[in-house]
Structures are given as structure tokens and as C-alpha cells.
Design a protein around this motif. Structure first.
Motif, PDB file in Angstrom:
ATOM      1  N   ALA A   1      49.075   0.083 -28.802  1.00 25.94           N
ATOM      2  CA  ALA A   1      49.436   1.204 -29.675  1.00 25.94           C
ATOM      3  C   ALA A   1      48.794   1.052 -31.048  1.00 25.94           C
ATOM      4  CB  ALA A   1      50.956   1.288 -29.796  1.00 25.94           C
ATOM      5  N   THR A   2      48.733  -0.172 -31.547  1.00 26.43           N
ATOM      6  CA  THR A   2      48.096  -0.411 -32.845  1.00 26.43           C
ATOM      7  C   THR A   2      46.623  -0.049 -32.796  1.00 26.43           C
ATOM      8  OG1 THR A   2      49.667  -2.165 -33.407  1.00 26.43           O
ATOM      9  CG2 THR A   2      47.555  -2.177 -34.561  1.00 26.43           C
ATOM     10  N   ARG A   3      45.948  -0.417 -31.696  1.00 26.03           N
ATOM     11  CA  ARG A   3      44.527  -0.055 -31.566  1.00 26.03           C
ATOM     12  C   ARG A   3      44.335   1.448 -31.558  1.00 26.03           C
ATOM     13  NH1 ARG A   3      44.522  -4.135 -27.626  1.00 26.03           N
ATOM     14  NH2 ARG A   3      44.256  -2.640 -25.920  1.00 26.03           N
ATOM     15  N   GLU A   4      45.322   2.163 -30.998  1.00 22.71           N
ATOM     16  CA  GLU A   4      45.239   3.626 -30.950  1.00 22.71           C
ATOM     17  C   GLU A   4      45.780   4.275 -32.229  1.00 22.71           C
ATOM     18  OE1 GLU A   4      43.816   5.238 -28.494  1.00 22.71           O
ATOM     19  OE2 GLU A   4      43.493   3.486 -27.207  1.00 22.71           O
ATOM     20  N   GLN A   5      46.255   3.435 -33.154  1.00 27.01           N
ATOM     21  CA  GLN A   5      46.838   3.923 -34.411  1.00 27.01           C
ATOM     22  C   GLN A   5      47.967   4.918 -34.142  1.00 27.01           C
ATOM     23  OE1 GLN A   5      43.322   5.355 -36.562  1.00 27.01           O
ATOM     24  NE2 GLN A   5      43.110   3.358 -37.545  1.00 27.01           N
ATOM     25  N   ALA A   6      48.862   4.487 -33.264  1.00 27.04           N
ATOM     26  CA  ALA A   6      49.990   5.346 -32.885  1.00 27.04           C
ATOM     27  C   ALA A   6      51.224   4.486 -32.637  1.00 27.04           C
ATOM     28  CB  ALA A   6      49.653   6.143 -31.620  1.00 27.04           C
ATOM     29  N   GLY A   7      52.377   5.122 -32.686  1.00 25.08           N
ATOM     30  CA  GLY A   7      53.616   4.460 -32.329  1.00 25.08           C
ATOM     31  C   GLY A   7      53.877   4.605 -30.842  1.00 25.08           C
ATOM     32  N   ILE A   8      54.832   3.836 -30.340  1.00 27.04           N
ATOM     33  CA  ILE A   8      55.198   3.916 -28.930  1.00 27.04           C
ATOM     34  C   ILE A   8      56.357   4.893 -28.773  1.00 27.04           C
ATOM     35  CG2 ILE A   8      56.050   2.638 -26.930  1.00 27.04           C
ATOM     36  CD1 ILE A   8      54.732   0.143 -28.045  1.00 27.04           C
ATOM     37  N   ALA A   9      56.072   6.040 -28.176  1.00 28.92           N
ATOM     38  CA  ALA A   9      57.121   7.031 -27.937  1.00 28.92           C
ATOM     39  C   ALA A   9      57.953   6.664 -26.719  1.00 28.92           C
ATOM     40  CB  ALA A   9      56.505   8.417 -27.749  1.00 28.92           C
ATOM     41  N   ALA A  10      57.312   5.998 -25.740  1.00 28.17           N
ATOM     42  CA  ALA A  10      58.023   5.551 -24.537  1.00 28.17           C
ATOM     43  C   ALA A  10      57.187   4.476 -23.861  1.00 28.17           C
ATOM     44  CB  ALA A  10      58.272   6.714 -23.577  1.00 28.17           C
ATOM     45  N   PHE A  11      57.886   3.577 -23.199  1.00 29.42           N
ATOM     46  CA  PHE A  11      57.228   2.466 -22.506  1.00 29.42           C
ATOM     47  C   PHE A  11      57.767   2.435 -21.085  1.00 29.42           C
ATOM     48  CE2 PHE A  11      56.825  -2.466 -22.325  1.00 29.42           C
ATOM     49  CZ  PHE A  11      55.585  -2.369 -21.712  1.00 29.42           C
ATOM     50  N   PHE A  12      56.897   2.719 -20.106  1.00 30.81           N
ATOM     51  CA  PHE A  12      57.291   2.723 -18.697  1.00 30.81           C
ATOM     52  C   PHE A  12      56.720   1.482 -18.011  1.00 30.81           C
ATOM     53  CE2 PHE A  12      58.130   7.069 -19.731  1.00 30.81           C
ATOM     54  CZ  PHE A  12      59.131   7.475 -18.852  1.00 30.81           C
ATOM     55  N   VAL A  13      57.595   0.745 -17.356  1.00 27.19           N
ATOM     56  CA  VAL A  13      57.204  -0.487 -16.678  1.00 27.19           C
ATOM     57  C   VAL A  13      57.552  -0.356 -15.200  1.00 27.19           C
ATOM     58  CG1 VAL A  13      57.508  -2.977 -16.556  1.00 27.19           C
ATOM     59  CG2 VAL A  13      57.623  -1.824 -18.780  1.00 27.19           C
TER      60      VAL A  13
END
Length: 206
Positions: A62-74
């Protein structure tokens, strides 16, 4: 941004297809991490460490994409039919994920993603015209079908037909979306329903 983790690229692609079909606004907002998921059999002593490793990889992406994590699916396969212990495993891992990452969702597929595919007989045939789902699997609770991957390998194709491969799973789901069968599965599966509930609860900024 939505981050996906799973046992392999085919499983992550299946998640992507379901997310984009359910929320078209997620297109272009989904990224993946390649770390293999091994959570369901983790001991109480190392589950938190494995979750933390996945979370750090997701945060770095997410940091590389310069964005926050809205959701994390595992995603992970349960490799067994639905049973009380499966619910216990899912709850334990979900709790560990939620403690580490906001809006984390543990997708414990029962038995595996091929059980999801058996809910979409028209899509299976549309993927390969010589494939068809035997009648005994239609309208079933596919979470209780033992080893559905072997069903796909050995029972859906007529003699001489191309054999099902794991890389066909995303193709079948994409066909289910294209045909509209995605919204009206012929059977049921607890992990498919759980995934739908998780996705339905997502909210995105315009």
C-alpha cells in the motif's frame, strides 16, 4: 486500496473477479501480495507472527501505491468439508487478523475454490463445451462435497475432453459473472456466503 493474499495467483484472481463483479468501483484499486498463506494450521504461539508478516507485506504494498488499506482479504483452503472445527479455525484466524489490520477478512474456502465453481454449472459448460456438472452435484451444499477439485478433474469432462486445470477456476468465475449466474448459484456453500457478506459490507469513497 484493497489488498489480496492467497495460496496462489489463481485463488487471488478468483477473489479479484468476485470483488469487481460485486463492486465495479474496485477496478483499478486492487493489488496482491505473493506471500503464501499458512494460517489455519498455525499454533497459538506463531499465528500472530504469521499474521504480522502478511500485514507488513500488505502495508508495504500500500505504501508503494501511496494509498491506505481499505480492506485486506486473505484466502486459504480448508481442505476439508464443512464442520464445526472449520468455523472455529475461521473465527480464530479472523480474530488475529482483525487485531492487526482494520477491515481484514479471512476467506476460508470450504473445501477449496472448486467447491464454489460447482455452484455454476452453466458457467462450467460455457468455459468448455464438453464439460458438464453431473446431476448429483446440482443444487447441493457444495461445502459438503469431498475433494471438489477431483470432481472437476475426473467427472465434469466427457472422454477425450480437455481436463480441468486450477488456472481454469478464474475463467469459470468470469463466465458466471458474464452469464449472470454469479448472482443465482445453483447450490450453497458456507464460505461463498461468508465472502459475499464480507464484500457486501464494504464501503468506498466515490
Amino acid at each position: 486500496m484493497i489488498v489480496l493474499a492467497g495460496e496462489d495467483g489463481n485463488d487471488r484472481q478468483c477473489l479479484r473477479i468476485v470483488l469487481e463483479a460485486s463492486h465495479p468501483e474496485t477496478r483499478g484499486r486492487i493489488v496482491e501480495i505473493n506471500e503464501q498463506v499458512r494460517l489455519r494450521q498455525a499454533s497459538s504461539g506463531n499465528l500472530a507472527a504469521r499474521v504480522d508478516k502478511l500485514a507488513r507485506l500488505a502495508e508495504a504494498r500500500a505504501t508503494r501505491e501511496q494509498a491506505g488499506i481499505a480492506a485486506f482479504f486473505v484466502h486459504e483452503d480448508f481442505d476439508g468439508v464443512d464442520c464445526p472445527s472449520r468455523g472455529e479455525v475461521r473465527e480464530r484466524v479472523q480474530h488475529a487478523l482483525s487485531r492487526r489490520v482494520d477491515n481484514a477478512h479471512y476467506v476460508l474456502a470450504t473445501w477449496e475454490v472448486e467447491a464454489w465453481l460447482l455452484q455454476f454449472p452453466r458457467a462450467i459448460t460455457a468455459t468448455c463445451s464438453s464439460w458438464s456438472v453431473p446431476k448429483r452435484y446440482l443444487g447441493r451444499d457444495t461445502a459438503r462435497i469431498g475433494d471438489p477439485k477431483q470432481v472437476m478433474l475426473r467427472e465434469i469432462g466427457r472422454s477425450g475432453a480437455p481436463r480441468y486445470r486450477e488456472s481454469d477456476a478464474p475463467k469459470v468465475l468470469a463466465k458466471a459473472v458474464e452469464l449472470g449466474e454469479f448472482r443465482t448459484p445453483s447450490g450453497t456453500n458456507v464460505s461463498w456466503s461468508e465472502l459475499g457478506t464480507s464484500i457486501a459490507g464494504l464501503a468506498f469513497d466515490a
